[in-house]
Write an enzyme that holds these catalytic residues in place. Structure first.
Site, mmCIF file in Angstrom:
data_model
loop_
_atom_site.group_PDB
_atom_site.id
_atom_site.type_symbol
_atom_site.label_atom_id
_atom_site.label_comp_id
_atom_site.label_asym_id
_atom_site.label_seq_id
_atom_site.Cartn_x
_atom_site.Cartn_y
_atom_site.Cartn_z
ATOM 1 N N CYS A 154 0.906 -1.149 0.125
ATOM 2 C CA CYS A 154 -0.126 -0.102 0.060
ATOM 3 C C CYS A 154 0.826 1.331 0.079
ATOM 4 C CB CYS A 154 -0.747 0.043 1.119
ATOM 5 S SG CYS A 154 -2.041 -1.674 1.335
ATOM 6 N N THR A 261 1.942 -7.756 8.871
ATOM 7 C CA THR A 261 0.536 -7.184 8.414
ATOM 8 C C THR A 261 0.396 -5.852 9.713
ATOM 9 O OG1 THR A 261 -0.964 -8.573 9.609
ATOM 10 C CG2 THR A 261 -0.267 -9.048 7.040
ATOM 11 N N HIS A 294 -2.763 7.956 6.047
ATOM 12 C CA HIS A 294 -2.983 6.768 5.321
ATOM 13 C C HIS A 294 -4.259 6.204 5.956
ATOM 14 C CE1 HIS A 294 -1.907 3.084 3.637
ATOM 15 N NE2 HIS A 294 -2.021 2.158 4.908
ATOM 16 N N THR A 298 -8.904 0.769 9.826
ATOM 17 C CA THR A 298 -8.614 -0.490 10.796
ATOM 18 C C THR A 298 -8.298 0.007 12.296
ATOM 19 O OG1 THR A 298 -6.460 -0.403 10.122
ATOM 20 C CG2 THR A 298 -7.769 -1.772 8.795
ATOM 21 N N PRO A 299 -8.846 -0.965 13.022
ATOM 22 C CA PRO A 299 -8.758 -0.536 14.278
ATOM 23 C C PRO A 299 -7.246 -0.354 14.875
ATOM 24 C CG PRO A 299 -10.274 -2.429 14.251
ATOM 25 C CD PRO A 299 -9.691 -2.042 12.910
ATOM 26 N N GLU A 305 -1.333 5.071 13.718
ATOM 27 C CA GLU A 305 -0.893 6.397 13.034
ATOM 28 C C GLU A 305 -1.158 7.677 13.836
ATOM 29 O OE1 GLU A 305 -1.299 8.454 8.463
ATOM 30 O OE2 GLU A 305 -2.827 6.724 9.209
ATOM 31 N N LYS A 326 -9.309 8.376 2.474
ATOM 32 C CA LYS A 326 -9.944 6.869 2.349
ATOM 33 C C LYS A 326 -11.503 6.916 2.649
ATOM 34 C CE LYS A 326 -5.741 4.352 2.135
ATOM 35 N NZ LYS A 326 -4.627 5.427 2.340
ATOM 36 N N HIS A 331 -9.615 2.016 -0.022
ATOM 37 C CA HIS A 331 -8.263 1.877 -0.153
ATOM 38 C C HIS A 331 -7.900 1.258 -1.483
ATOM 39 C CE1 HIS A 331 -4.152 0.997 1.221
ATOM 40 N NE2 HIS A 331 -4.599 0.236 2.044
ATOM 41 N N PHE A 390 2.001 -3.558 3.978
ATOM 42 C CA PHE A 390 2.286 -4.861 4.613
ATOM 43 C C PHE A 390 3.719 -4.968 4.496
ATOM 44 C CE2 PHE A 390 -2.092 -7.307 3.972
ATOM 45 C CZ PHE A 390 -2.753 -6.470 5.126
#
Length: 403
Positions: A154, A261, A294, A298-299, A305, A326, A331, A390
């Site tokens: 990504c 990940t 970014h 996601t949790p 970040e 996003k 994404h 990742f």
């Protein structure tokens, strides 16, 4: 600049939808996703590759190449760049992809299972290779300068832009086309991310599914598209009277060395990346007006970040405007970085902060100014665009208004 995305296939349309907070997330239509836990995505709509290349050529290429070629052609047109026999060797291409031609791989595998080896297309390999967007674009225009493709999940297109800029700085080229593309709403990609439990399952509310920094976020939305920037040596661009959107003043990279990940909870790799970018530019955290995060929804990622921004910017984090576009686009994997770089540049051009939509119930651990719901007029002279992938790969770009 050129763009192909869930929110529009030209710069004006995409940017207007981002500013207005319009989501591009819809139910999946390109495959039968009824048995998948996630049945929504950011697909590209109203797109015809025949507007760019002959249909016979298009049939030999995976769709991620279609998107990448389209955004590259639009970027060249927008730049006013003329490629000739005299200057072609000083112009290069760096268009990557996070995954590449999965649809073509799946299709040829199915043909083999149904009819044996004779059914495999002779264009299977060149039609699926990641580097063939760069290859096809260079052939189309006669660009014989550096020709490469970076694959860093990504962070792909952010790395592509940064490395392209350094190629220009080191004299390898005067102009580089840089960015990335992705077509990942395939059975194996959607199924793989579902198996990893990385994506949202908010199928009944597609437009509300991507909700970075919200306490109710439950994963990212998979999207397709592409973007391309024309990166040019400053004096060369000015001498030919080019339209100058912004100046790319620095680039930072780092690795988490933590997990394949997941980022570390304290966001240490992301912090190092942002600090490296600011050090490369010789600027202080207080000089940055806007950060395009970014922010995948996601949790773990959004929280990490946020911690990274606080640690990288110190006291300035409280006055820094941060948003995740996003929330509107989903994404785009390998294309995410360049699309968000475009929105960061347009934020500088128009002096406006794009919003983070769907931030209805802010996570207490995500407590920065995320420009919730609505775009905001503001002084934006310097902007950072973040991308993390990742394998713990991180990249940050810093753009500044042209004096």
């Amino acid at each position: 600049m050129g763009i192909t995305s869930p929110v529009g296939n030209d710069i004006d349309t995409a940017w207007n939808n981002i500013r207005e907070g319009r989501s591009g997330i819809r139910p999946v239509t390109e495959i039968d996703a009824r048995e998948f836990p996630t049945r929504i995505a950011g697909e590209v709509r109203d797109f015809d590759i025949g507007d760019y290349i002959p249909p016979r050529e298009a049939r030999r290429m995976d769709r991620f190449m279609h998107y990448g070629i389209a955004s590259s052609v639009d970027a060249v047109k927008d730049s006013g760049l003329k490629v000739t026999g005299e200057n072609g060797h000083r112009i290069g291409v760096a268009m990557g992809a996070g995954i590449g031609g999965l649809a073509t791989i799946e299709d040829n595998h199915n043909k083999y299972l149904a009819g044996g080896v004779r059914k495999i297309s002779p264009f299977y390999i060149p039609g699926s290779l990641v580097n063939m967007t760069s290859g096809n674009v260079s052939i189309m225009y006669g660009m014989t300068g550096p020709n490469l493709s970076i694959v860093t999940a990504c962070a792909t297109s952010t790395h592509s832009i940064g490395i392209a800029a350094r190629s220009v700085m080191h004299g390898d080229a005067e102009v580089m086309l840089a960015g990335g593309s992705e077509y990942a709403t395939t059975v194996s990609a959607l199924g793989g991310f579902c198996a990893a439990r990385a994506m949202t399952t908010r199928n009944d509310e597609p437009e509300k599914a991507s909700r970075p920094f919200d306490a109710d976020r439950d994963g990212f939305v998979l999207s397709n598209g592409a973007g391309c920037l024309v990166i040019e040596e400053f004096e060369h661009a000015r001498a030919r009277g080019a339209k100058l959107y912004a100046e790319l003043i620095c680039f930072g990279m780092s690795g988490d060395a933590y997990h394949i990940t997941s980022p570390p909870e304290d966001g240490e790799g992301a912090r190092k990346c942002m600090v490296a970018a600011m050090n490369d530019a010789g600027i202080d955290p207080s000089d940055v007006d806007y950060l395009n995060a970014h922010g995948t929804s996601t949790p773990v990622g959004d929280k990490g970040e946020t911690h990274a921004i606080k640690r990288a910017f110190g006291d300035s984090a409280r006055t820094l405007a941060v948003s995740s576009t996003k929330s509107c686009t989903g994404h785009l994997l390998g294309a995410a970085g360049v699309v968000e770089a475009i929105f960061s540049i347009l934020s500088i051009r128009d002096q406006v902060l794009p919003p983070t939509i769907n931030l209805d119930n802010p996570d207490p651990d995500c407590d920065l100014d995320y420009v919730p719901h609505t775009a905001r007029d503001a002084r934006v002279r310097t902007a950072i665009s973040n991308s993390f992938g990742f394998g713990g790969t991180n990249a940050s770009l810093v753009f500044r208004a042209v004096d």
